[in-house]
Motif scaffolding. Structure first.
Motif, PDB file in Angstrom:
ATOM      1  N   LYS A  59       0.822  -1.207   0.000  1.00 37.32           N
ATOM      2  CA  LYS A  59       0.000   0.000   0.000  1.00 37.32           C
ATOM      3  C   LYS A  59       0.856   1.256   0.000  1.00 37.32           C
ATOM      4  O   LYS A  59       1.856   1.330   0.684  1.00 37.32           O
ATOM      5  N   LEU A  60       0.408   2.237  -0.771  1.00 38.53           N
ATOM      6  CA  LEU A  60       1.083   3.538  -0.772  1.00 38.53           C
ATOM      7  C   LEU A  60       0.500   4.445   0.294  1.00 38.53           C
ATOM      8  O   LEU A  60       1.204   5.257   0.877  1.00 38.53           O
ATOM      9  N   TYR A  61      -0.807   4.309   0.528  1.00 39.57           N
ATOM     10  CA  TYR A  61      -1.488   5.177   1.480  1.00 39.57           C
ATOM     11  C   TYR A  61      -2.325   4.360   2.452  1.00 39.57           C
ATOM     12  O   TYR A  61      -2.867   3.318   2.098  1.00 39.57           O
ATOM     13  N   TYR A  62      -2.424   4.872   3.665  1.00 31.73           N
ATOM     14  CA  TYR A  62      -3.215   4.242   4.718  1.00 31.73           C
ATOM     15  C   TYR A  62      -4.255   5.246   5.198  1.00 31.73           C
ATOM     16  O   TYR A  62      -3.969   6.436   5.287  1.00 31.73           O
ATOM     17  N   SER A  63      -5.430   4.768   5.536  1.00 28.35           N
ATOM     18  CA  SER A  63      -6.488   5.640   6.042  1.00 28.35           C
ATOM     19  C   SER A  63      -6.201   5.998   7.498  1.00 28.35           C
ATOM     20  O   SER A  63      -5.407   5.329   8.176  1.00 28.35           O
ATOM     21  N   ILE A  64      -6.877   7.015   7.978  1.00 30.06           N
ATOM     22  CA  ILE A  64      -6.696   7.427   9.371  1.00 30.06           C
ATOM     23  C   ILE A  64      -7.119   6.309  10.321  1.00 30.06           C
ATOM     24  O   ILE A  64      -6.493   6.103  11.360  1.00 30.06           O
ATOM     25  N   SER A  65      -8.140   5.548   9.949  1.00 28.08           N
ATOM     26  CA  SER A  65      -8.585   4.458  10.827  1.00 28.08           C
ATOM     27  C   SER A  65      -7.537   3.351  10.892  1.00 28.08           C
ATOM     28  O   SER A  65      -7.305   2.767  11.949  1.00 28.08           O
ATOM     29  N   GLU A  66      -6.861   3.074   9.774  1.00 31.66           N
ATOM     30  CA  GLU A  66      -5.805   2.062   9.784  1.00 31.66           C
ATOM     31  C   GLU A  66      -4.630   2.511  10.649  1.00 31.66           C
ATOM     32  O   GLU A  66      -4.075   1.721  11.409  1.00 31.66           O
ATOM     33  N   VAL A  67      -4.267   3.776  10.543  1.00 33.29           N
ATOM     34  CA  VAL A  67      -3.144   4.302  11.328  1.00 33.29           C
ATOM     35  C   VAL A  67      -3.509   4.321  12.809  1.00 33.29           C
ATOM     36  O   VAL A  67      -2.703   3.939  13.659  1.00 33.29           O
ATOM     37  N   ALA A  68      -4.725   4.729  13.118  1.00 32.77           N
ATOM     38  CA  ALA A  68      -5.178   4.752  14.519  1.00 32.77           C
ATOM     39  C   ALA A  68      -5.118   3.338  15.093  1.00 32.77           C
ATOM     40  O   ALA A  68      -4.682   3.147  16.236  1.00 32.77           O
ATOM     41  N   GLU A  69      -5.509   2.353  14.307  1.00 37.46           N
ATOM     42  CA  GLU A  69      -5.471   0.961  14.770  1.00 37.46           C
ATOM     43  C   GLU A  69      -4.031   0.492  15.005  1.00 37.46           C
ATOM     44  O   GLU A  69      -3.750  -0.210  15.967  1.00 37.46           O
ATOM     45  N   MET A  70      -3.113   0.904  14.135  1.00 36.69           N
ATOM     46  CA  MET A  70      -1.703   0.516  14.289  1.00 36.69           C
ATOM     47  C   MET A  70      -1.152   0.928  15.650  1.00 36.69           C
ATOM     48  O   MET A  70      -0.383   0.195  16.261  1.00 36.69           O
ATOM     49  N   PHE A  71      -1.542   2.119  16.097  1.00 37.04           N
ATOM     50  CA  PHE A  71      -1.010   2.671  17.343  1.00 37.04           C
ATOM     51  C   PHE A  71      -1.973   2.526  18.520  1.00 37.04           C
ATOM     52  O   PHE A  71      -1.677   2.972  19.615  1.00 37.04           O
ATOM     53  N   GLN A  72      -3.110   1.927  18.255  1.00 33.77           N
ATOM     54  CA  GLN A  72      -4.147   1.745  19.279  1.00 33.77           C
ATOM     55  C   GLN A  72      -4.499   3.082  19.941  1.00 33.77           C
ATOM     56  O   GLN A  72      -4.520   3.209  21.168  1.00 33.77           O
ATOM     57  N   VAL A  73      -4.723   4.084  19.091  1.00 31.48           N
ATOM     58  CA  VAL A  73      -5.174   5.401  19.534  1.00 31.48           C
ATOM     59  C   VAL A  73      -6.424   5.743  18.727  1.00 31.48           C
ATOM     60  O   VAL A  73      -6.752   5.075  17.752  1.00 31.48           O
ATOM     61  N   ASN A  74      -7.122   6.816  19.120  1.00 33.13           N
ATOM     62  CA  ASN A  74      -8.291   7.189  18.330  1.00 33.13           C
ATOM     63  C   ASN A  74      -7.914   8.194  17.243  1.00 33.13           C
ATOM     64  O   ASN A  74      -6.866   8.822  17.290  1.00 33.13           O
ATOM     65  N   GLU A  75      -8.799   8.308  16.272  1.00 33.44           N
ATOM     66  CA  GLU A  75      -8.547   9.187  15.126  1.00 33.44           C
ATOM     67  C   GLU A  75      -8.438  10.647  15.550  1.00 33.44           C
ATOM     68  O   GLU A  75      -7.682  11.414  14.961  1.00 33.44           O
ATOM     69  N   THR A  76      -9.172  11.024  16.577  1.00 36.10           N
ATOM     70  CA  THR A  76      -9.130  12.398  17.078  1.00 36.10           C
ATOM     71  C   THR A  76      -7.715  12.764  17.528  1.00 36.10           C
ATOM     72  O   THR A  76      -7.245  13.877  17.278  1.00 36.10           O
TER      73      THR A  76
END
Length: 114
Positions: free
Chosen positions: A10-27
């Motif tokens: 993947k070239l790009y990741y969504s905010i939800s995918e990134v939030a899941e990677m770090f176990q934080v919320n999108e906010t």
């Protein structure tokens, strides 16, 4: 958790995918984007949807390490990044490797029944 080989392509990741990677919320990611504008610069589509690159994710990993792991205040984290970016990146890599090693050792210990 097994790595999905397609994820690596993947070239790009969504905010939800990134939030899941770090176990934080999108906010929190949106907040960090405002607090660390020099480091976190996701591409935004016409509908203002954030698309994170691997480089963005590495910057978030560094900020996560400074703020969540080391407990620095945002101003202190910005200062550290400004003064010693290379050293911070190397430290982040070492911490990540140590965490992975610890998880692996804990898994082996559980398998051995200790």
């Amino acid at each position: 958790m097994a790595l999905n080989p397609d994820k690596e392509l993947k070239l790009y990741y969504s905010i939800s995918e990134v939030a899941e990677m770090f176990q934080v919320n999108e906010t929190l990611l949106r907040f960090w984007e405002k607090e660390f504008p020099q480091q976190i610069k996701p591409k935004k589509t016409g509908r203002n949807i954030r698309q994170y690159t691997k480089e963005d994710i590495e910057q978030i990993r560094t900020i996560y390490n400074l703020v969540k792991v080391r407990g620095l205040k945002l101003a202190a984290a910005r200062d550290v990044l400004k003064k010693n970016k290379e050293g911070v990146l190397q430290t982040t890599e070492v911490v990540d490797r140590l965490r992975a090693l610890k998880a692996e050792l804990q898994s082996i210990r559980r398998e051995l029944g200790e």
